[in-house]
Enzyme design. Structure first.
Site, PDB file in Angstrom:
ATOM      1  N   GLU A  92     -55.194  19.100 -43.566  1.00  0.00           N
ATOM      2  CA  GLU A  92     -55.598  19.486 -44.907  1.00  0.00           C
ATOM      3  C   GLU A  92     -55.205  18.432 -45.943  1.00  0.00           C
ATOM      4  O   GLU A  92     -55.973  18.140 -46.852  1.00  0.00           O
ATOM      5  CB  GLU A  92     -54.989  20.833 -45.273  1.00  0.00           C
ATOM      6  CG  GLU A  92     -55.864  21.550 -46.271  1.00  0.00           C
ATOM      7  CD  GLU A  92     -55.202  22.770 -46.873  1.00  0.00           C
ATOM      8  OE1 GLU A  92     -54.205  23.246 -46.304  1.00  0.00           O
ATOM      9  OE2 GLU A  92     -55.698  23.217 -47.911  1.00  0.00           O
ATOM     10  N   ASP A  93     -54.029  17.871 -45.805  1.00  0.00           N
ATOM     11  CA  ASP A  93     -53.496  17.033 -46.884  1.00  0.00           C
ATOM     12  C   ASP A  93     -53.491  15.529 -46.604  1.00  0.00           C
ATOM     13  O   ASP A  93     -53.162  14.752 -47.484  1.00  0.00           O
ATOM     14  CB  ASP A  93     -52.051  17.461 -47.207  1.00  0.00           C
ATOM     15  CG  ASP A  93     -51.986  18.891 -47.687  1.00  0.00           C
ATOM     16  OD1 ASP A  93     -53.046  19.405 -48.120  1.00  0.00           O
ATOM     17  OD2 ASP A  93     -50.908  19.493 -47.631  1.00  0.00           O
TER      18      ASP A  93
END
Ligand code: MN
Length: 737
Positions: A92-93
């Site tokens: 996600e990051d």
């Protein structure tokens, strides 16, 4: 930049030491292959997050390490889960892709990370989630329940480190936690995590009360420890003599559960904190578990008298979530009931860590294998329409529909309100000015009145008007303390403004008469008109309820005013033209608000409008109305209670409101009838409902009564306190049905 370099070196060391800490507690990571893959996950995560820092300023990697540690240590999961936890935020990051993850760690880890990334969207955006949708979401997103467990660990660590977040973020995250994560942990049997989540959520949503309870708990710590030591001493001696390997633990109730009791049951802190459980945990082989637990039960009850109603044997029949323990409640020498929980180390681990530990013990195969059995069990449960699945959903419903509701602003912001909160409460929750100028609301796009009760999941838009002002009758339906106090303040403010106009009239009048405007003369005027406070006098003058033109029979001496007949005021507040005097036409309501029921006034007591009365159904003569204090009333009410019906004058109804009174005491025959007798006969108070519950010689009761004002209510409370056996009497909110 030199300093930075030194810091970075130090940081690297600290990161490594934190990683080693994880390995130490990861008991299921045993083989060299397992260790290698965990190390690989750590290295990949470290590299992926290398330029990221958390809000607190520390390197981001601490977060995945901490989550992995919770997963290993507090949930008892193995290598795959630890690897996934270390990588949980990467896709996600960071630049890392799902394909990278699959390539490096295989398809199982890929699917878990995929689930975690998707679940983040659903969990972390505040959309209105109904229980059914919630179940669907869990089903579709969690092909592997490890996704949910890692998500829980993730949330737990975020809650533990919430301090560095902005206040509004803190509130949002804390509300979500009590809304979704704590019930989820509860359902999965993760008791410690559930408790910690609840406590942490409370810390941010109700910081003052949280601190108060924490401080009080700390203060009582020494006394509690001394009590436990003294209480367990004879038991410990005997256990030593019998050669048991054991530990004695005692934990007070969680902060959240104390807070909850204080609010839902109206019990003061002092009474709750006294209630705690002593836990005796023995180390004994599986085949001796049951026999040894019962042996300890026998030792405990040799010293202390048990309450037979409170024996719980969850060893012979464990709870559906795997909980096993033997509970008994015994009387301590100081007269306090103490719950004693007897269990083995295995049972204790299951109780603390839930299903994961349960299946670990149940299955003789390797840890990953047994975990898979457990995971598939949960999945099946969620998937089927079995009773357990329904329970699961009910847990959420319970949370959704019990003492708190969760509603949303048009922007999707989550707000927590007490159940029965209305659209107006919501408006005041947003801002006091929004509340005061509120003219209506749209709930899920439909127009509703201000008094409309809200449900969990509702989305509310508040309609305001600049011309709107707080209204007295709003107090009849708002439930939050905030709305109540803001309305009262607004009303008072308005009264003050009106009063200032009346004050000017008095000033003018005094000036024209040559009387000094001072407190002595104003108080003379108050006495003349029969008022107790100048503000009320001014208010009624401004509202034209009384006229200064009617001032008469006074003399003026040295700028001071004197009235001749001070003892016969021309007017009295509350007895003004609005109130019907006895003899006036007054409607009698019989039963539940029926006004056209034929009745006769009983000749024995001749009730008149305004009297407290009740109806009595006679055999041949219809309904007779008696005064509550009629000489025959006691006999009629006690012998023919089923023929008694409510009756009330319209004028009385206008003056009365319902109050809820809670009391606690020592159970005793006759206590209930003493209380009801006192309320209905001695005090002439009409009861709306009454409820009693008796538990281990202690009773809990509540009555709802019609009272005229707070003096009337306080009088009732004082009298109830005098009843023998009654320990506490408090005013409270409407009980749950
Ligand atoms: Mn995270």
């Amino acid at each position: 930049m030199n300093l930075d370099n030194i810091d970075l070196e130090q940081e690297k060391k600290e990161i490594l030491s934190s990683y080693r800490g994880l390995l130490r507690v990861a008991k299921h990571v045993k083989t060299p292959e397992d260790k290698k893959i965990v190390r690989k996950a750590f290295d990949v995560a470290l590299e992926a997050h290398k330029d990221m820092r958390r809000k607190s300023g520390e390197p981001y990697i601490y977060h995945p390490i901490a989550v992995a540690r919770i997963v290993a240590e507090e949930i008892g999961l193995g290598t795959t889960a630890i690897v996934s936890a270390l990588l949980h935020d990467t896709v996600e990051d960071t630049e890392l892709t799902l394909d990278d993850v699959e390539h490096l760690f295989g398809d199982k880890v890929r699917s878990i990370i995929d689930g975690l990334t998707k679940i983040a969207d659903v969990f972390d955006t505040t959309v209105s989630i109904q229980a059914e949708n919630f179940k669907k979401m869990l089903l579709t997103l969690s092909d592997d329940v490890r996704v949910i467990l890692i998500k829980l660990a993730d949330r737990l660590h975020n809650m533990r480190t919430l301090e560095s977040m902005r206040r509004d973020k803190q509130l949002k995250i804390a509300s979500e936690t009590s809304f979704m994560y704590a019930p989820l942990a509860h359902r999965l049997g993760l008791y410690s995590i559930k408790t910690e989540l609840e406590d942490l959520a409370l810390k941010y949503t109700e910081p003052e009360e949280y601190n108060e309870i924490t401080t009080k708990l700390k203060k009582g710590q020494a006394v509690r420890t001394r009590f436990i030591n003294r209480f367990t001493l004879p038991i410990r001696r005997e256990l030593d003599k019998e050669g048991f390997n054991y530990v004695v633990k005692s934990r007070p109730k969680s902060i959240h559960s104390i807070w909850n009791k204080i609010h839902t049951k109206n019990i003061p802190f002092e009474e709750i904190y006294d209630l705690f459980a002593v836990r005796i945990i023995i180390d004994t082989p599986p085949e001796r578990e049951k026999a040894d637990c019962w042996k300890i039960y026998s030792i405990v009850t040799d010293f202390y008298q048990p309450n037979p109603d409170r024996l719980r044997d969850w060893i012979s029949t464990p709870k559906s979530n795997g909980y096993e323990s033997l509970h008994t409640t015994v009387m301590s020498p100081t007269g306090k009931w103490v719950e004693v929980q007897i269990r083995t180390e295995r049972m204790d681990e299951v109780a603390e860590m839930g299903y994961a530990a349960h299946w670990k013990y149940k299955s003789q195969t390797d840890e990953e294998g047994s975990l898979d059995i457990w995971l598939s069990r949960i999945r099946e449960m969620l998937d089927s329409n079995s009773e357990e699945a329904i329970d699961f959903i009910d847990d959420f419903k319970l949370n959704l529909f019990s003492d708190e509701i969760f509603v949303f602003t048009p922007q999707g912001e989550l707000k927590t309100l007490p159940s029965r909160a209305t659209a107006l409460d919501f408006a005041f929750d947003i801002h006091s000015q929004v509340g005061e100028s509120c003219i209506g609301a749209k709930v899920n796009q439909k127009l509703v009145p201000l008094s409309h009760p809200l449900k969990s999941g509702d989305q509310i838009e508040i309609l305001t008007s600049k011309k709107q002002k707080a209204k007295e009758d709003w107090l009849n339906f708002v439930v939050t303390a905030k709305a109540k106090s803001k309305i009262k303040t607004a009303l008072k403010e308005e009264q003050k403004q009106i009063a200032s106009l009346g004050k000017e009239q008095v000033q003018r009048k005094f000036k024209s008469l040559g009387v000094t405007f001072n407190s002595r003369n104003v108080s003379e005027l108050e006495k003349f008109y029969g008022y107790k406070a100048a503000l009320d006098l001014y208010h009624d003058i401004a509202k034209d309820k009384i006229s200064l033109k009617k001032m008469k029979g006074f003399t003026i001496e040295k700028n001071n005013i004197h009235f001749e007949k001070e003892d016969t005021p021309v007017n009295q507040p509350g007895k003004g033209p609005k109130t019907k005097t006895p003899g006036h036409k007054d409607t009698l309501f019989v039963g539940d608000d029926e006004k056209d029921v034929p009745y006769k006034l009983a000749p024995c007591c001749n009730p008149i409008p305004g009297d407290d009365v009740f109806g009595f159904v006679t055999i041949n003569d219809g309904i007779k109305i008696h005064r509550v204090n009629c000489p025959n009333a006691v006999q009629l009410r006690s012998n023919y209670a089923y023929r008694v019906i409510k009756a009330k004058w319209q004028s009385q109804k206008e003056k009365e409101f319902i109050a809820y009174v809670y009391f606690k005491g020592i159970d005793d025959i006759g206590l209930v009838s003493n209380i009801t007798q006192l309320i209905s006969n001695d005090l002439n108070v009409n009861m709306k409902s009454i409820g009693f519950e008796s538990n281990d010689g202690v009773f809990d009761g509540h009555v709802s009564v019609y009272v005229y004002d707070t003096d009337h209510l306080n009088d009732l409370i004082d009298q109830l306190k005098q009843v023998e056996g009654v320990l506490t009497v408090t005013r409270g909110e409407q009980p749950d049905e």
